[in-house]
Enzyme design. Structure first.
Site, PDB file in Angstrom:
ATOM      1  N   LYS A 184      69.168  66.216  53.563  1.00  0.00           N
ATOM      2  CA  LYS A 184      69.533  67.489  52.942  1.00  0.00           C
ATOM      3  C   LYS A 184      70.661  67.258  51.940  1.00  0.00           C
ATOM      4  O   LYS A 184      71.813  67.039  52.320  1.00  0.00           O
ATOM      5  CB  LYS A 184      69.986  68.509  53.994  1.00  0.00           C
ATOM      6  CG  LYS A 184      70.024  69.905  53.389  1.00  0.00           C
ATOM      7  CD  LYS A 184      71.092  70.802  53.925  1.00  0.00           C
ATOM      8  CE  LYS A 184      72.443  70.556  53.368  1.00  0.00           C
ATOM      9  NZ  LYS A 184      72.613  70.823  51.930  1.00  0.00           N
ATOM     10  N   CYS A 294      86.476  61.400  47.665  1.00  0.00           N
ATOM     11  CA  CYS A 294      87.205  61.314  48.932  1.00  0.00           C
ATOM     12  C   CYS A 294      88.254  60.215  48.860  1.00  0.00           C
ATOM     13  O   CYS A 294      89.257  60.265  49.553  1.00  0.00           O
ATOM     14  CB  CYS A 294      86.223  61.022  50.059  1.00  0.00           C
ATOM     15  SG  CYS A 294      85.197  59.585  49.711  1.00  0.00           S
ATOM     16  N   GLU A 391      93.313  67.995  50.449  1.00  0.00           N
ATOM     17  CA  GLU A 391      92.608  67.276  49.387  1.00  0.00           C
ATOM     18  C   GLU A 391      92.661  68.109  48.111  1.00  0.00           C
ATOM     19  O   GLU A 391      92.266  69.276  48.130  1.00  0.00           O
ATOM     20  CB  GLU A 391      91.130  67.149  49.782  1.00  0.00           C
ATOM     21  CG  GLU A 391      90.772  65.883  50.472  1.00  0.00           C
ATOM     22  CD  GLU A 391      89.262  65.733  50.615  1.00  0.00           C
ATOM     23  OE1 GLU A 391      88.598  66.658  51.098  1.00  0.00           O
ATOM     24  OE2 GLU A 391      88.749  64.666  50.262  1.00  0.00           O
TER      25      GLU A 391
HETATM   26  P1  NAP Z   1      80.904  70.082  52.400  1.00  0.00           P
HETATM   27  O1  NAP Z   1      81.137  71.471  52.010  1.00  0.00           O
HETATM   28  O2  NAP Z   1      81.352  69.648  53.741  1.00  0.00           O
HETATM   29  O3  NAP Z   1      79.353  69.813  52.206  1.00  0.00           O
HETATM   30  C1  NAP Z   1      78.763  68.559  52.444  1.00  0.00           C
HETATM   31  C2  NAP Z   1      77.312  68.750  52.788  1.00  0.00           C
HETATM   32  O4  NAP Z   1      77.235  69.487  54.005  1.00  0.00           O
HETATM   33  C3  NAP Z   1      76.522  69.553  51.776  1.00  0.00           C
HETATM   34  O5  NAP Z   1      75.201  69.078  51.737  1.00  0.00           O
HETATM   35  C4  NAP Z   1      76.564  70.944  52.366  1.00  0.00           C
HETATM   36  O6  NAP Z   1      75.512  71.769  51.945  1.00  0.00           O
HETATM   37  C5  NAP Z   1      76.413  70.624  53.829  1.00  0.00           C
HETATM   38  N1  NAP Z   1      76.867  71.686  54.717  1.00  0.00           N
HETATM   39  C6  NAP Z   1      77.830  72.613  54.504  1.00  0.00           C
HETATM   40  N2  NAP Z   1      77.933  73.416  55.578  1.00  0.00           N
HETATM   41  C7  NAP Z   1      77.016  72.982  56.488  1.00  0.00           C
HETATM   42  C8  NAP Z   1      76.633  73.407  57.797  1.00  0.00           C
HETATM   43  N3  NAP Z   1      77.220  74.427  58.393  1.00  0.00           N
HETATM   44  N4  NAP Z   1      75.642  72.737  58.421  1.00  0.00           N
HETATM   45  C9  NAP Z   1      75.042  71.688  57.828  1.00  0.00           C
HETATM   46  N5  NAP Z   1      75.350  71.246  56.599  1.00  0.00           N
HETATM   47  C10 NAP Z   1      76.342  71.880  55.940  1.00  0.00           C
HETATM   48  O7  NAP Z   1      81.597  69.068  51.392  1.00  0.00           O
HETATM   49  P2  NAP Z   1      81.452  69.028  49.815  1.00  0.00           P
HETATM   50  O8  NAP Z   1      82.367  70.037  49.256  1.00  0.00           O
HETATM   51  O9  NAP Z   1      80.034  69.034  49.405  1.00  0.00           O
HETATM   52  O10 NAP Z   1      81.973  67.561  49.518  1.00  0.00           O
HETATM   53  C11 NAP Z   1      83.287  67.266  49.364  1.00  0.00           C
HETATM   54  C12 NAP Z   1      83.871  66.685  50.646  1.00  0.00           C
HETATM   55  O11 NAP Z   1      83.160  65.499  50.987  1.00  0.00           O
HETATM   56  C13 NAP Z   1      85.316  66.253  50.500  1.00  0.00           C
HETATM   57  O12 NAP Z   1      86.039  66.594  51.642  1.00  0.00           O
HETATM   58  C14 NAP Z   1      85.211  64.740  50.361  1.00  0.00           C
HETATM   59  O13 NAP Z   1      86.374  64.053  50.729  1.00  0.00           O
HETATM   60  C15 NAP Z   1      84.072  64.441  51.262  1.00  0.00           C
HETATM   61  N6  NAP Z   1      83.472  63.145  50.940  1.00  0.00           N
HETATM   62  C16 NAP Z   1      83.676  62.120  51.805  1.00  0.00           C
HETATM   63  C17 NAP Z   1      83.156  60.864  51.506  1.00  0.00           C
HETATM   64  C18 NAP Z   1      83.383  59.719  52.435  1.00  0.00           C
HETATM   65  O14 NAP Z   1      82.681  58.730  52.289  1.00  0.00           O
HETATM   66  N7  NAP Z   1      84.310  59.776  53.386  1.00  0.00           N
HETATM   67  C19 NAP Z   1      82.417  60.674  50.342  1.00  0.00           C
HETATM   68  C20 NAP Z   1      82.228  61.753  49.478  1.00  0.00           C
HETATM   69  C21 NAP Z   1      82.755  62.985  49.808  1.00  0.00           C
HETATM   70  P3  NAP Z   1      75.724  72.826  50.746  1.00  0.00           P
HETATM   71  O15 NAP Z   1      76.385  72.088  49.664  1.00  0.00           O
HETATM   72  O16 NAP Z   1      74.354  73.200  50.431  1.00  0.00           O
HETATM   73  O17 NAP Z   1      76.579  73.898  51.313  1.00  0.00           O
END
Ligand code: NAP
Length: 487
Positions: A184, A294, A391
């Site tokens: 997804k 991240c 962040e």
């Molecule tokens: P996010 O809001 O947590 O979303 C990540 C993914 O999870 C998206 O596909 C999102 O779908 C999905 N999602 C959201 N709510 C969900 C739920 N209740 N159930 C299942 N899936 C759900 O994060 P983001 O804003 O996209 O990404 C930024 C974050 O990712 C930052 O905190 C960054 O640090 C972190 N990140 C970490 C790494 C690492 O390797 N440690 C790498 C890259 C990014 P939707 O977008 O469709 O809501």
């Protein structure tokens, strides 16, 4: 090949769900829009899956699992290798597609396509190196046979900031290990993943091994799929808040988890550092992906003797960066993903200024359409400023000054996150001492980028569980089985 244009790359993507090797509309027929963050214009509509579609994708993954696990590892690797070649052959069109949906400058999108492809090359090589063991039991009579087996159907959830690489970093090892998948992608950037699904199918991935569902209701679709219990694994990259929620859901049926979560990277510069290298590294660690990484340096701690000069040079570099749509020549700073991201960055900067930080450059949004924020440098940032704890996910570099190594380490470790830290020093003993004492999964020692498919990527504390890439990356998709042998 026909010319690569904005409309041709969007048109080339099938905007449906990919289930059991077939493209199919959402069961309800619903779609959702995908927009260009630089202009706000809608690029296209994509199928909007419901929970029933999610479960259909899981059915397909479950049905394909046994055959896929039995597929020769060499062939699994060769599929990945063909997909690697295809990604590089199509780098230009895929980069444009990524820039359109995510905003990053074209040069960075090209870099991400190459980085994403490299995970496939790496895991193509790892597919044939899954090993086991045979040992004599301590009592001398029995034997231990140890083998590795695929975990089973795996759920992969990816974020918008690296729309392709965060996918290949999971899909590569899952394919190599013999796991089937339901992927997804993020609602804001589904196109790169849909393009990738077609590339893998063209490379010979059997039907049902990879299933992709796009949806505007991530929680509503994924929770029943997670709680169903037939998937054996969840690999998630995203925010710590969502990761925590998913860990709770996985506890229900005890799914294995890999969690790549948020970061709050400290960037330490000591008086004895090579200042040119430190400023160069700071620009990379801060501005890669417009600060939406991240691994982005979130807090700069600079030793007093060089603090003013470091701030002056960083300000000079940051204020000269060209801002604009990622498709334009020479642009380095593209738009942030959406208006909420801009509002958050602005709020964090205002909060720091209110608490006494000085804005050396930037500190404001950019007039006009699109989600732009000026590259910003702040100095004299107090420890209680929100951006020291949260962040930023934008082009903002907050600088604080320190006197001693202990003081720098205490400040660096004063966070619930532990993904990566950066250290600039020319003193070998200090370099190793500080690297060991940083409470992070990764350290950039005199370098501003740590990501490398051949290295184990991941965090400690609330930055996550498990590692992706390197020789350990495939282990996340393998179970160890031990057979007790009586002789
Ligand atoms: P996010 O809001 O947590 O979303 C990540 C993914 O999870 C998206 O596909 C999102 O779908 C999905 N999602 C959201 N709510 C969900 C739920 N209740 N159930 C299942 N899936 C759900 O994060 P983001 O804003 O996209 O990404 C930024 C974050 O990712 C930052 O905190 C960054 O640090 C972190 N990140 C970490 C790494 C690492 O390797 N440690 C790498 C890259 C990014 P939707 O977008 O469709 O809501």
């Amino acid at each position: 090949m026909s010319a690569v244009t904005e409309s041709s790359v969007v048109e080339a993507v099938t905007k449906e769900l990919f289930i059991g090797g077939k493209w199919t509309p959402a069961g309800s027929g619903a779609t959702f829009p995908v927009s260009d963050p630089a202009t706000g214009a809608v690029l296209c509509e994509v199928a909007d899956a419901s929970a029933a579609d999610g479960l259909a994708a899981l059915d397909a993954a479950v049905s394909a699992q046994a055959d896929w696990a039995a597929h020769p590892p060499r062939e699994r690797g060769e599929i990945l290798r063909r997909a690697y070649d295809a990604l590089l052959a199509r780098q230009e069109e895929l980069a444009l597609l990524m820039t359109l949906e995510m905003g990053k400058p074209l040069a960075e999108s090209r870099g991400e396509v190459a980085y994403a492809a490299e995970f496939f090359r790496w895991f193509a090589e790892e597919a044939v190196r899954i090993d086991g063991g045979y040992a004599v039991a301590p009592n001398g009579t029995g034997r231990f046979l140890v083998t590795k087996q695929p975990v089973g159907p795996s759920l992969l959830i990816t974020p918008w900031n690296f729309p392709m690489a965060m996918g290949t970093r999971k899909i590569g090892p899952a394919v190599a290990a013999g796991c089937t998948m339901v992927v997804k992608p993020a609602e804001q950037t589904p196109l790169s993943m849909l393009a990738l699904a077609q590339i893998l199918a063209d490379a010979g991935l059997p039907d049902g091994v990879l299933n992709v569902i796009t949806t505007s209701d991530a929680g509503g679709v994924m929770e029943p799929v997670i709680r169903d219990g037939r998937a054996r694994k969840l690999s998630f990259t995203g925010s710590t808040a969502v990761g925590r929620l998913l860990l709770e859901q996985c506890a229900d049926k005890v799914l294995r988890t890999s969690m790549e979560l948020g970061g709050n990277a400290p960037f330490l510069v000591f008086d004895d550092a090579d200042l040119d290298a430190a400023v160069e590294g700071a620009m990379q660690a801060k501005m890669r992906n417009i600060g939406e990484a991240c691994t982005a340096a979130n807090r700069f701690y600079v030793q007093r003797g060089i603090a003013d000069e470091f701030a002056r040079r960083l300000t000079e570099r940051m204020s000269a960066l060209p801002i604009g749509r990622g498709t334009e020549d020479g642009v380095v700073v593209g738009p942030l993903i959406d208006s909420a991201a801009v509002a958050k960055v602005d709020e964090l900067v205002e909060d720091a200024a209110r608490r006494g930080a000085e804005v050396l450059t930037g500190g404001a949004t950019v007039d006009g359409p699109g989600n732009f924020y000026q590259p910003t440098v702040l100095t004299r940032v107090p420890a209680d400023a929100r951006l020291s704890r949260e962040e930023i996910f934008g082009p903002v570099a907050p600088i604080s000054v320190f006197d001693t190594e202990d003081e720098a380490l205490a400040a660096a470790n004063d966070t619930e996150y532990g993904l990566v830290g950066y250290v600039y020093t020319n003193d070998v003993k200090r370099a190793l001492r500080v690297s060991e004492r940083l409470e992070t999964g990764m350290v950039g020692l005199n370098q501003g980028i740590v990501s490398n498919p051949a290295a184990p990527f991941g965090g400690v504390k609330q930055s996550g569980l498990g590692r992706e890439g390197g020789t350990v990356g495939i282990e996340e998709f393998l179970e160890t089985k031990y057979v007790a042998v009586s002789l």
